[in-house]
Design a protein around this motif. Structure first.
Motif, PDB file in Angstrom:
ATOM      1  N   THR A 121       0.816  -1.205   0.000  1.00  0.00           N
ATOM      2  CA  THR A 121       0.000   0.000   0.000  1.00  0.00           C
ATOM      3  C   THR A 121       0.853   1.259   0.000  1.00  0.00           C
ATOM      4  N   ASP A 122       1.982   1.243   0.693  1.00  0.00           N
ATOM      5  CA  ASP A 122       2.834   2.423   0.736  1.00  0.00           C
ATOM      6  C   ASP A 122       3.366   2.774  -0.648  1.00  0.00           C
ATOM      7  N   VAL A 123       3.767   1.776  -1.422  1.00  0.00           N
ATOM      8  CA  VAL A 123       4.277   2.024  -2.772  1.00  0.00           C
ATOM      9  C   VAL A 123       3.143   2.482  -3.691  1.00  0.00           C
ATOM     10  N   VAL A 124       1.968   1.881  -3.527  1.00  0.00           N
ATOM     11  CA  VAL A 124       0.814   2.284  -4.335  1.00  0.00           C
ATOM     12  C   VAL A 124       0.480   3.744  -4.081  1.00  0.00           C
ATOM     13  N   LEU A 125       0.388   4.137  -2.813  1.00  0.00           N
ATOM     14  CA  LEU A 125       0.056   5.527  -2.483  1.00  0.00           C
ATOM     15  C   LEU A 125       1.131   6.492  -2.981  1.00  0.00           C
ATOM     16  N   MET A 126       2.405   6.110  -2.816  1.00  0.00           N
ATOM     17  CA  MET A 126       3.471   6.982  -3.297  1.00  0.00           C
ATOM     18  C   MET A 126       3.434   7.090  -4.825  1.00  0.00           C
TER      19      MET A 126
END
Length: 156
Positions: A121-126
């Motif tokens: 999720t962190d990579v998706v949001l970034m």
């Protein structure tokens, strides 16, 4: 509305990939085709915005057809052309990200898609924030260009 645009892009991409493969040519062609309509329609609307009175006045003052085009029609059409380029840039950017999600080995779209498959999720949001940041920078750049090229139009 976005769903229908995404479905149309997916169909166009599928045909494009079948004809030209997964390489860069198919992505460039797809982006070109996606941007062509808004830019062409805006240019047509801009050219039509030049009034007949302005054109006739330039002709009466002895302007050649090239001078009429350069000094009357093009300045009248430039604001609309720039708006069409802004719209085309937004369509092109979304098409690029969608094409990367469907048929690419690298790119922001592929990064977001791979990260979502692995629940990162962190990579998706970034990735989404970076895509939005670049879209905002493109928009800001086009508005600055508008202010420089068409100061008679007013603030955009």
């Amino acid at each position: 509305m976005e769903f229908f645009r995404a479905a149309a892009v997916a169909r166009l991409l599928a045909a494009d990939v079948l004809w030209f493969g997964i390489g860069e040519l198919s992505k460039v062609l797809l982006i070109f085709l996606a941007c062509l309509a808004p830019v062409a329609l805006a240019a047509r609307a801009g050219v039509r915005s030049a009034s007949v009175d302005q054109i006739n006045a330039a002709r009466a003052l002895g302007a050649s057809p090239w001078q009429v085009l350069r000094h009357v029609v093009f300045p009248a059409a430039l604001p609309e052309i720039l708006i069409g380029l802004r719209i085309g840039m937004g369509v092109g950017w979304t098409t690029l990200v969608a094409a990367e999600m469907v048929a690419a080995q690298a790119g922001l779209g592929q990064l977001v898609l791979n990260a979502s498959n692995f629940l990162r999720t962190d990579v998706v949001l970034m990735g989404i924030l970076v895509i939005g940041l670049f879209a905002g920078l493109f928009e800001f750049g086009m508005r600055c260009l508008e202010r420089v090229l068409v100061p008679w139009k007013g603030r955009a």
